[in-house]
Design an enzyme around this catalytic site. Sequence first.
Site, PDB file in Angstrom:
ATOM      1  N   HIS A   1       0.826  -1.208   0.000  1.00  0.00           N
ATOM      2  CA  HIS A   1       0.000   0.000   0.000  1.00  0.00           C
ATOM      3  C   HIS A   1       0.861   1.259   0.000  1.00  0.00           C
ATOM      4  O   HIS A   1       0.506   2.259  -0.611  1.00  0.00           O
ATOM      5  CB  HIS A   1      -0.936  -0.008   1.198  1.00  0.00           C
ATOM      6  CG  HIS A   1      -1.800  -1.229   1.242  1.00  0.00           C
ATOM      7  ND1 HIS A   1      -2.388  -1.700   2.370  1.00  0.00           N
ATOM      8  CD2 HIS A   1      -2.145  -2.091   0.255  1.00  0.00           C
ATOM      9  CE1 HIS A   1      -3.058  -2.793   2.097  1.00  0.00           C
ATOM     10  NE2 HIS A   1      -2.919  -3.062   0.819  1.00  0.00           N
TER      11      HIS A   1
ATOM     12  N   CYS B   1      -6.007  -0.986 -19.339  1.00  0.00           N
ATOM     13  CA  CYS B   1      -5.576  -0.176 -18.192  1.00  0.00           C
ATOM     14  C   CYS B   1      -4.539  -0.861 -17.299  1.00  0.00           C
ATOM     15  O   CYS B   1      -4.318  -0.423 -16.182  1.00  0.00           O
ATOM     16  CB  CYS B   1      -6.767   0.264 -17.358  1.00  0.00           C
ATOM     17  SG  CYS B   1      -7.660  -1.092 -16.578  1.00  0.00           S
TER      18      CYS B   1
HETATM   19  C1  PEP Z   1      -5.159  -4.931 -13.766  1.00  0.00           C
HETATM   20  O1  PEP Z   1      -5.323  -6.024 -13.219  1.00  0.00           O
HETATM   21  O2  PEP Z   1      -4.536  -4.796 -14.842  1.00  0.00           O
HETATM   22  C2  PEP Z   1      -5.694  -3.694 -13.177  1.00  0.00           C
HETATM   23  C3  PEP Z   1      -5.643  -2.559 -13.828  1.00  0.00           C
HETATM   24  O3  PEP Z   1      -6.194  -3.770 -11.922  1.00  0.00           O
HETATM   25  P1  PEP Z   1      -5.280  -3.866 -10.631  1.00  0.00           P
HETATM   26  O4  PEP Z   1      -3.865  -3.655 -11.048  1.00  0.00           O
HETATM   27  O5  PEP Z   1      -5.775  -2.827  -9.690  1.00  0.00           O
HETATM   28  O6  PEP Z   1      -5.563  -5.265 -10.174  1.00  0.00           O
END
Ligand code: PEP
Length: 746
Positions: A364, A677
């Site tokens: 975190h 993303c």
């Molecule tokens: C991912 O899994 O690519 C994502 C964007 O979510 P997180 O990194 O928050 O799991």
Amino acid sequence: MVESTESESRKLLGRLREAMAGDNPGQARLDKITHLIGDSIGTEVCSVYLFRDDDTLELCASEGLNVESVHQTRMRIGEGLVGRVAKFGKVINTPDAPNAKGFRYMPETGEERFSSFLGVPIQRLGEMLGVLVVQSKDAREFSSDAVYALEVVAMVIAEMTELGAFVGEGAALSPLHQQPVLLSGTAAQEGAAEGHVWLHEPRVLVTNPIADDPEREQVRLGEAVEQLRMGVDKMLEISQNGDKEQLEVLEAYRMFANSKGWMRRMEEDIARGLSAEAAVEKEQSQARARLSQAQDAYLRERLSDLDDLSNRLLRILTGQGAETGAELPEDPILVARNIGPAELLEYGRNLKGIVLEEGSVGSHAAIVARALAIPLVVNAKRISTEALNGDHIMVDGEQGVVHLRPDDTVVGAFRDKIAMLAQAQQRYASIRDKPAVTLDGQKIDLVMNAGLMADLPSLENSGAEGVGLFRTELQFLVRNQMPRRSELVALYKRVLDAAHGKRVVFRTLDIGSDKVLPYMKPNDEPNPALGWRAIRVGLDKPGIMRMQLQALMRAADGRPLTVMFPFVAQADEYRAARDEVTKTLERERILGHALPESLEIGAMLETPSLAFAPQKFFDDVGFISVGGNDLKQFFFAADRENERVRKRYDSLNVSFLSLIEQIVERCAISGTPLSFCGEDAGRPIEAVCLAAMGMHTLSMRPASIGPVKSLLMRVNLADLRRVIFASRHRGDQSVRGAVMRYLREV
Ligand code: PEP
Ligand code: MG
């Protein structure tokens, strides 16, 4: 041999102090104390070995071994009995040294004549400084009293070493914490920073390890422990209604603060001549040594509770600590063993860089450091014992390297690097307001990932066209208790206000796996990454999801709203979640709240299964965002948190790109808006390849927008696509080589 009783031990420490007094050079002091110890314990030999570099010990003074071997005899850590004491931080006590495990014969010292061996580590707060050894001709095992006496003396030598009492010629006698040190850790947030060390937990300096009045020291210790106990009780009282985990820690504090064994050991140390502070530190050093060896997570936690408690006690005794009088330097680089997200947020943007001895890329604290765009190196072993407040320090968040007290050559090279990065930033600033259009005229939308209020100024500064992923769980993670709905409304409102009409994609709570809320009971699952997480929790326990959806609708207050659900593995989960949105909307309407002007509802594609869902799913879903971090971990069956396997599989592997191709095609058939993303969207090479495969919206860290845009503007996507397809056709495992060759020419 004279058994070391308490009064003899005190006498020895008293003589040691006399030997230390005056302006003698370090070598003379060392010679004197080896003589004194040998004499006092009644052995023919007493020697002090100190580190000359990270892994070599050097015989620095000896009473009884050949004089010529002093500063000549050296051994690596782990080598011989002395090396083993240093390596394991444990006492070796044997009547028959030549036949003991690990014995190494050093002819130059003449030590074959000595049968018994007792070696104790000279250590201070987990930092191994050397080894103190006594040897004798007769074969005997030293009594526990003798071992104990020698440990007390070693403690004093450690304190004196720290204070510079033995500084002299040669590497082994060079002053501590003044040499340049290069530490390698793990890069957790890129960027390079130069500044001065600010210790989160300042080291307490003990200047009086030997006490002349043990009774007075006993009283001082008693009073300080009483104050400590009262403080812990008070904290417990205040936190009675607080979160369970914090209570557990405080309960452990209380247990230690009242521990008879702990108190007894410290009292015994004082009775043997140590000051109250040195007695506390002796206990603390031993706990740290055990901590570095302990594998069991529970034991590690308890040992670090004890460490924390000892720090508090030392602060009470010395009046030092948080109020050491040091002032935050202008360019502070925070150094800590570890730090929680809330504490890090308190420092805010004041920090130029962060170096943690522990921590992990996915912690975190790392998430907060990223949000604040502060270069971060984690896993930098020894940093918290090596660094002193105010030390000059350079942090390379790209290579995961830290230069502590760097010499001029390093400073020069590092400054060149900072200047180059600054130049690149300037280049990116000049294209900030330009659209990302490729040479063949394709426009790519670059949006950013966010999660904290601290991220939002970046929307303006980076030139992002919106927020493609707002990780709502971060607000839950940095608190000690579940935020209330009204707090969430206020927060989401501020996010939307700050976005000034740009689209913000709020992802509903993505908890479980590595993201465990501090105030929720963790589930004991055999494999949390494949467990009860994200939308699975949301659908099984819809209370929090409904509260969050309501908060989002109220924050939108008549403005457009975009929501997406994490970790959807099959179409039904998306539909069930969408039904929750519809129901919440209806409830809000009945309650008379303003409804969002428009409502987009999307799904994150993070499991390979969703890529193969029926086409109807692609028709129904409002939009899809590919969570590449999770998708990749499941596609390659390689844990994203496991450093060993994390980087093993290239994102430009043709299998993965074929999966991307399939997702692009299926979305195109249904006319479903699509974005990417995961972290790869922010890596320029990966980003241009994703764009070439048809991902025309990329969401990334704000700092990546400039570099990605800059490369996009220099490529012809149609040509790049041909390069990728040709490489795949040739049978390459990854298209990276071909892409790099192509990019070198553009
Ligand atoms: C991912 O899994 O690519 C994502 C964007 O979510 P997180 O990194 O928050 O799991
Ligand atoms: Mg994910």
